[in-house]
Design an enzyme around this catalytic site. Structure first.
Site, short mmCIF file in Angstrom:
data_model
loop_
_atom_site.label_atom_id
_atom_site.label_comp_id
_atom_site.label_asym_id
_atom_site.label_seq_id
_atom_site.Cartn_x
_atom_site.Cartn_y
_atom_site.Cartn_z
N SER A 124 -14.88 -46.33 20.12
CA SER A 124 -13.88 -45.49 19.36
C SER A 124 -13.87 -45.68 18.10
O SER A 124 -13.88 -46.89 17.39
CB SER A 124 -12.52 -45.55 20.19
OG SER A 124 -11.70 -44.89 19.40
N TYR A 149 -5.24 -50.65 23.74
CA TYR A 149 -6.44 -49.91 23.85
C TYR A 149 -7.46 -50.13 22.87
O TYR A 149 -8.35 -50.42 23.51
CB TYR A 149 -5.84 -48.36 23.94
CG TYR A 149 -7.17 -47.64 23.86
CD1 TYR A 149 -8.12 -47.39 25.12
CD2 TYR A 149 -7.55 -46.87 22.68
CE1 TYR A 149 -9.11 -46.54 25.01
CE2 TYR A 149 -8.65 -46.11 22.60
CZ TYR A 149 -9.51 -45.85 23.81
OH TYR A 149 -10.59 -45.16 23.77
N LYS A 153 -11.32 -52.12 23.10
CA LYS A 153 -12.64 -51.70 22.67
C LYS A 153 -13.32 -52.78 21.68
O LYS A 153 -14.50 -52.77 22.09
CB LYS A 153 -12.57 -50.38 21.80
CG LYS A 153 -12.31 -49.13 22.59
CD LYS A 153 -13.26 -48.70 23.56
CE LYS A 153 -12.72 -47.34 24.65
NZ LYS A 153 -13.81 -47.35 25.80
N ASN A 199 -2.96 -35.85 23.14
CA ASN A 199 -3.96 -35.51 22.04
C ASN A 199 -3.45 -34.25 21.62
O ASN A 199 -3.19 -33.15 22.26
CB ASN A 199 -5.40 -35.56 22.40
CG ASN A 199 -5.65 -36.98 22.76
OD1 ASN A 199 -6.09 -37.36 23.56
ND2 ASN A 199 -5.55 -37.86 21.46
N ARG A 293 4.65 -39.90 13.99
CA ARG A 293 4.36 -40.72 15.07
C ARG A 293 3.78 -42.15 14.79
O ARG A 293 3.15 -42.36 13.92
CB ARG A 293 3.37 -40.07 15.96
CG ARG A 293 2.93 -40.46 17.26
CD ARG A 293 2.11 -39.44 18.28
NE ARG A 293 0.81 -39.75 17.75
CZ ARG A 293 -0.38 -39.28 18.37
NH1 ARG A 293 -0.31 -38.46 19.49
NH2 ARG A 293 -1.69 -39.04 17.75
P1 NAD Z 1 -11.68 -39.67 30.81
O1 NAD Z 1 -10.40 -40.38 31.50
O2 NAD Z 1 -11.61 -38.06 31.06
O3 NAD Z 1 -12.85 -40.35 31.68
C1 NAD Z 1 -12.98 -41.65 31.86
C2 NAD Z 1 -13.35 -41.58 33.37
O4 NAD Z 1 -13.31 -43.22 33.85
C3 NAD Z 1 -12.61 -41.07 34.33
O5 NAD Z 1 -13.38 -40.26 35.13
C4 NAD Z 1 -11.88 -42.08 35.29
O6 NAD Z 1 -11.65 -41.44 36.62
C5 NAD Z 1 -12.82 -43.06 35.21
N1 NAD Z 1 -12.42 -44.27 35.28
C6 NAD Z 1 -11.26 -45.01 34.90
N2 NAD Z 1 -11.02 -46.23 35.41
C7 NAD Z 1 -12.09 -46.40 36.23
C8 NAD Z 1 -12.63 -47.45 37.00
N3 NAD Z 1 -11.78 -48.69 37.22
N4 NAD Z 1 -13.76 -47.34 37.81
C9 NAD Z 1 -14.47 -46.32 37.68
N5 NAD Z 1 -13.97 -45.28 37.09
C10 NAD Z 1 -12.78 -45.38 36.32
O7 NAD Z 1 -11.79 -40.21 29.35
P2 NAD Z 1 -13.04 -39.68 28.29
O8 NAD Z 1 -12.25 -38.82 27.16
O9 NAD Z 1 -14.04 -39.01 28.75
O10 NAD Z 1 -13.48 -40.76 27.73
C11 NAD Z 1 -14.61 -41.43 28.10
C12 NAD Z 1 -14.46 -42.74 27.48
O11 NAD Z 1 -14.44 -42.40 25.87
C13 NAD Z 1 -13.55 -43.95 27.52
O12 NAD Z 1 -14.20 -45.09 27.58
C14 NAD Z 1 -12.62 -43.61 26.23
O13 NAD Z 1 -11.95 -45.01 26.03
C15 NAD Z 1 -13.78 -43.12 25.13
N6 NAD Z 1 -13.12 -42.75 23.98
C16 NAD Z 1 -12.60 -41.41 24.25
C17 NAD Z 1 -12.13 -40.72 23.32
C18 NAD Z 1 -11.37 -39.36 23.56
O14 NAD Z 1 -10.52 -39.03 22.43
N7 NAD Z 1 -11.50 -38.90 24.61
C19 NAD Z 1 -12.11 -41.18 21.73
C20 NAD Z 1 -12.87 -42.35 21.75
C21 NAD Z 1 -13.31 -43.14 22.83
N1 UDP Z 2 -0.41 -34.44 16.63
C1 UDP Z 2 0.69 -33.67 16.11
N2 UDP Z 2 1.40 -33.10 17.27
C2 UDP Z 2 1.07 -33.40 18.68
C3 UDP Z 2 -0.01 -34.18 18.95
C4 UDP Z 2 -0.73 -34.84 17.75
O1 UDP Z 2 1.03 -33.46 15.05
O2 UDP Z 2 1.47 -32.90 19.52
C5 UDP Z 2 -1.04 -35.05 15.46
C6 UDP Z 2 -1.08 -36.30 15.68
O3 UDP Z 2 -0.04 -36.99 14.80
C7 UDP Z 2 -2.43 -36.66 14.66
C8 UDP Z 2 -3.47 -35.97 15.04
O4 UDP Z 2 -2.43 -34.64 15.61
O5 UDP Z 2 -2.14 -36.98 13.29
C9 UDP Z 2 -4.47 -36.08 15.85
O6 UDP Z 2 -3.74 -36.56 17.08
P1 UDP Z 2 -4.63 -37.03 18.38
O7 UDP Z 2 -3.62 -37.84 19.23
O8 UDP Z 2 -5.17 -36.06 18.85
O9 UDP Z 2 -5.69 -38.02 17.69
P2 UDP Z 2 -5.64 -39.45 17.08
O10 UDP Z 2 -4.18 -39.66 16.41
O11 UDP Z 2 -5.46 -40.52 18.36
O12 UDP Z 2 -6.68 -39.72 16.38
#
Ligand code: NAD
Ligand code: UDP
Length: 339
Positions: A124, A149, A153, A199, A293
């Site tokens: 991330s 979190y 990572k 988000n 926030r």
């Molecule tokens: P998500 O929660 O939709 O997917 C994660 C999946 O992992 C889920 O299906 C959940 O059931 C599964 N899981 C959780 N714990 C588990 C375990 N112990 N064993 C097996 N499966 C398990 O999340 P996502 O948005 O698809 O994110 C995927 C990856 O990308 C994550 O590692 C997350 O940290 C990373 N990531 C996501 C974002 C974002 O904003 N979505 C941003 C940066 C990084």
């Molecule tokens: N944000 C907001 N109102 C909401 C949710 C998010 O103004 O109800 C803003 C938050 O402060 C950030 C941006 O939207 O500036 C993106 O937030 P998000 O949580 O999606 O991503 P991250 O901050 O984790 O990159």
């Protein structure tokens, strides 16, 4: 080629599974459904007309994970599984270290046991903490993350770098996602958050259909053009094709451990996202300005050059595409994946 996706029923994993199946990969999904639904796996299969192998198993079950890896022996593992809520990680840090760090350790042990040495890891942009310069490129300093979190990572990235340094047979891509948003253009798969979304875009979607009462912009006094925070919103199907590009790169270049930022390079403000969503939905969204926030950085967006030059990957979808697809998913699935 066979790919094993941990967390493949989740948001990014399900879109990547569709892209892999469309390219002819065999796909095995390992997911304990802690934050996803079996319905997502059914939709992956109906969208592509292909079957997957699905194991409802936790990464914390080390012997089950080892048995699956030794039985399947995939060509590559794409490791999405984990917990991802910043706020929850502050309240429950041990859950985050256990699932994310210890879960990854179990997976790596299973890969060692089965002889699989190719891995794509979901990292991330949070590893850059408060960025020291913008746009953020892969040489930007990795600072101490602001929350548990983010620290998980960082720990996993370092663990993988140590592993690559100790054994040159490993090929690992660390993909640092910026802000994944949007949904598959079919409206069949998308993001299905548990409870109140943290988000911005999922929250806006739920506000637009009346599931949330109030839309609050968290701060308009940041040093940005309109005072609201800037983020790099990348369409989840672009992200999915970024994973395919990373697989090709690992296969062709055998790079050892390599990291890539996956984002568009374009910065959008909170207000710009709200306006794009209004265009996509035809709705007017009444929002309030609230306080900042805690923990938000004013701006985070990538320099996408390394991914473009080395992976041959560029995000192509716009913020308008993102909002249209997110809105289609929301309208077709007002309650998410209902079994
Ligand atoms: P998500 O929660 O939709 O997917 C994660 C999946 O992992 C889920 O299906 C959940 O059931 C599964 N899981 C959780 N714990 C588990 C375990 N112990 N064993 C097996 N499966 C398990 O999340 P996502 O948005 O698809 O994110 C995927 C990856 O990308 C994550 O590692 C997350 O940290 C990373 N990531 C996501 C974002 C974002 O904003 N979505 C941003 C940066 C990084
Ligand atoms: N944000 C907001 N109102 C909401 C949710 C998010 O103004 O109800 C803003 C938050 O402060 C950030 C941006 O939207 O500036 C993106 O937030 P998000 O949580 O999606 O991503 P991250 O901050 O984790 O990159």
């Amino acid at each position: 080629m066979k790919a094993l996706l941990t967390g493949g029923a989740g948001y990014i994993g399900s879109h990547t599974a569709v892209a892999l199946l469309a390219e002819g990969f065999e796909v095995t999904i390992v997911d304990n459904l802690a934050n996803s639904s079996r319905v997502a796996v059914n939709r992956i299969e109906s969208l592509t007309g292909r079957n997957t192998v699905f194991h409802e198993v936790s990464l914390l079950d080390a012997s089950a994970i080892t048995a699956i890896l030794c039985d399947e022996v995939p060509d590559v593992v794409i490791h999405f599984a984990g917990l991802k809520s910043v706020a929850e990680s502050v309240d429950h840090p041990l859950d985050y270290y256990r699932t994310n760090v210890a879960g990854t350790l179990n997976l790596l042990d299973a890969m060692v046991a089965s002889g699989v040495r190719s891995l794509v890891f979901s990292s991330s942009a949070t590893v850059y903490g408060e960025p020291v310069r913008l746009p953020i490129d892969e040489t930007s300093p990795i600072t101490d993350a602001a929350n548990p979190y983010g620290r998980t990572k960082l720990h996993i990235e370092r663990m993988l770098q140590d592993l690559g340094a100790a054994d040159p047979d490993w090929n690992i891509a660390l993909l640092r996602y910026f802000n994944p948003v949007g949904a598959h253009e079919s409206g069949e798969i998308g993001e299905d958050p548990n409870g109140i979304p943290n988000n911005l875009l999922p929250y806006v979607c739920q506000f637009a259909v009346g599931k949330q009462d109030r839309l609050v912009v968290f701060g308009n006094d940041y040093p940005t053009p309109d005072g609201t925070c800037l983020r790099d919103y990348v369409h989840v199907t672009d992200l999915a094709s970024g994973h395919l590009a990373a697989l090709r790169f690992l296969n062709d270049e055998k790079p050892g451990v390599a990291c890539f930022n996956l984002g568009t390079g374009k910065a959008s403000s909170v207000i710009e996202v709200i306006h794009a969503f209004e265009r996509a939905s035809g709705l007017a969204l009444a929002y309030d300005i609230g306080p900042r926030r805690s923990g938000d950085v004013p701006a985070s967006y990538t320099n996408p050059d390394k991914a473009r030059l080395q992976l041959g990957w560029t995000a192509v979808k716009t913020l308008d595409d993102i909002c249209q697809d997110a809105w289609r998913w929301q309208c077709r699935n007002p309650d998410g994946y209902v079994a």
